[in-house]
Design a protein around this motif. Structure first.
Motif, PDB file in Angstrom:
ATOM      1  N   ALA A 137       0.802  -1.224   0.000  1.00  0.00           N
ATOM      2  CA  ALA A 137       0.000   0.000   0.000  1.00  0.00           C
ATOM      3  C   ALA A 137       0.838   1.278   0.000  1.00  0.00           C
ATOM      4  O   ALA A 137       0.493   2.226  -0.709  1.00  0.00           O
ATOM      5  CB  ALA A 137      -0.977  -0.016   1.168  1.00  0.00           C
ATOM      6  N   PRO A 138       1.948   1.361   0.752  1.00  0.00           N
ATOM      7  CA  PRO A 138       2.712   2.613   0.730  1.00  0.00           C
ATOM      8  C   PRO A 138       3.295   2.966  -0.638  1.00  0.00           C
ATOM      9  O   PRO A 138       3.665   4.107  -0.885  1.00  0.00           O
ATOM     10  CB  PRO A 138       3.847   2.366   1.730  1.00  0.00           C
ATOM     11  N   PHE A 139       3.345   1.997  -1.556  1.00  0.00           N
ATOM     12  CA  PHE A 139       3.932   2.231  -2.881  1.00  0.00           C
ATOM     13  C   PHE A 139       2.882   2.279  -3.996  1.00  0.00           C
ATOM     14  O   PHE A 139       3.227   2.214  -5.171  1.00  0.00           O
ATOM     15  CB  PHE A 139       4.983   1.151  -3.184  1.00  0.00           C
ATOM     16  N   ARG A 140       1.603   2.430  -3.644  1.00  0.00           N
ATOM     17  CA  ARG A 140       0.524   2.449  -4.643  1.00  0.00           C
ATOM     18  C   ARG A 140       0.733   3.486  -5.736  1.00  0.00           C
ATOM     19  O   ARG A 140       0.318   3.288  -6.862  1.00  0.00           O
ATOM     20  CB  ARG A 140      -0.819   2.720  -3.987  1.00  0.00           C
ATOM     21  N   GLU A 141       1.348   4.588  -5.404  1.00  0.00           N
ATOM     22  CA  GLU A 141       1.527   5.678  -6.371  1.00  0.00           C
ATOM     23  C   GLU A 141       2.951   5.737  -6.938  1.00  0.00           C
ATOM     24  O   GLU A 141       3.289   6.677  -7.645  1.00  0.00           O
ATOM     25  CB  GLU A 141       1.170   7.019  -5.714  1.00  0.00           C
ATOM     26  N   GLN A 142       3.772   4.751  -6.645  1.00  0.00           N
ATOM     27  CA  GLN A 142       5.163   4.756  -7.106  1.00  0.00           C
ATOM     28  C   GLN A 142       5.248   4.627  -8.630  1.00  0.00           C
ATOM     29  O   GLN A 142       4.629   3.769  -9.233  1.00  0.00           O
ATOM     30  CB  GLN A 142       5.914   3.594  -6.445  1.00  0.00           C
ATOM     31  N   ARG A 143       6.028   5.522  -9.238  1.00  0.00           N
ATOM     32  CA  ARG A 143       6.233   5.511 -10.688  1.00  0.00           C
ATOM     33  C   ARG A 143       7.726   5.524 -10.972  1.00  0.00           C
ATOM     34  O   ARG A 143       8.496   6.146 -10.243  1.00  0.00           O
ATOM     35  CB  ARG A 143       5.609   6.744 -11.357  1.00  0.00           C
ATOM     36  N   PHE A 144       8.119   4.849 -12.037  1.00  0.00           N
ATOM     37  CA  PHE A 144       9.513   4.851 -12.467  1.00  0.00           C
ATOM     38  C   PHE A 144       9.607   5.537 -13.829  1.00  0.00           C
ATOM     39  O   PHE A 144       8.659   5.534 -14.612  1.00  0.00           O
ATOM     40  CB  PHE A 144      10.061   3.423 -12.563  1.00  0.00           C
ATOM     41  N   ALA A 145      10.759   6.094 -14.116  1.00  0.00           N
ATOM     42  CA  ALA A 145      10.969   6.796 -15.376  1.00  0.00           C
ATOM     43  C   ALA A 145      11.109   5.834 -16.548  1.00  0.00           C
ATOM     44  O   ALA A 145      10.818   6.192 -17.685  1.00  0.00           O
ATOM     45  CB  ALA A 145      12.211   7.687 -15.284  1.00  0.00           C
TER      46      ALA A 145
END
Length: 191
Positions: free
Chosen positions: A97-105
């Motif tokens: 859940a803490p990484f739900r919005e994590q995006r990589f380039a």
């Protein structure tokens, strides 16, 4: 689509795509619709990547029609475990859940190599939080809930995996997946 591709082996799908009997666009639409319809029932999917999949499928269809067939994964839909980074604004949550919005380039190497082979990314697939690296003993260790098996919705399809020696390990054993990725892409997966 006159052929039912849902349970067809990849080798057969590839032959049908290569020979023009199956359209990569129609194939992607079939699997995307299925992922959207039944994926949530089994907690199997974190993100359906419809926009990316359709762009990749249209590109594959055009290349194949122009005689630029890349090989047996060209135009074939697949899902990637949500452990693998994806660029283009697609979240990589690692099941936590803490990484739900994590995006990589950019995409992970294996994703880039599958794309170079012409494969079509349709979804990021659910997984145990942080690949089980913090340990887990129950199926709720994922914000999507336990991945359920379609053969018995009371059963959890994730969990401990045997090691090559037959002993059970506390975290999923990833070597077979690494070997499969190496075989699919034809070379070691560094980088």
């Amino acid at each position: 689509m006159s052929l039912d591709p849902v349970f067809m082996p990849v080798r057969e799908l590839a032959e049908h795509v290569r020979d023009g009997r199956l359209s990569p666009v129609a194939l992607a639409e079939t699997f995307l619709d299925r992922l959207e319809k039944i994926g949530p029932r089994y907690n199997a999917v974190v993100t359906v990547t419809r926009e990316r999949a359709m762009a990749e499928a249209r590109r594959a269809e055009g290349e194949i029609a122009a005689g630029r067939y890349r090989g047996p994964l060209h135009g074939i839909p697949y899902g990637a475990k949500d452990l693998l980074a994806t660029g283009g604004g697609i979240a990589t949550t690692w099941g936590a859940a803490p990484f739900r919005e994590q995006r990589f380039a950019e995409d992970a190497t294996v994703i880039r190599r599958l794309e170079a082979a012409g494969a079509v990314l349709c979804a990021k697939l659910a997984m145990i939080e942080l690949a089980g690296g913090m340990g887990y003993r129950q199926p709720l260790a994922s914000f999507t809930g336990p991945c359920l098996t379609p053969w018995n919705r009371e059963a959890w399809s994730g969990g401990w995996s045997p090691s090559p020696s037959g002993r059970r390990r506390g975290a999923p054993f990833s070597r077979p997946a690494a070997i499969a990725a190496w075989r699919v892409c034809g070379r070691p997966m560094g980088g």
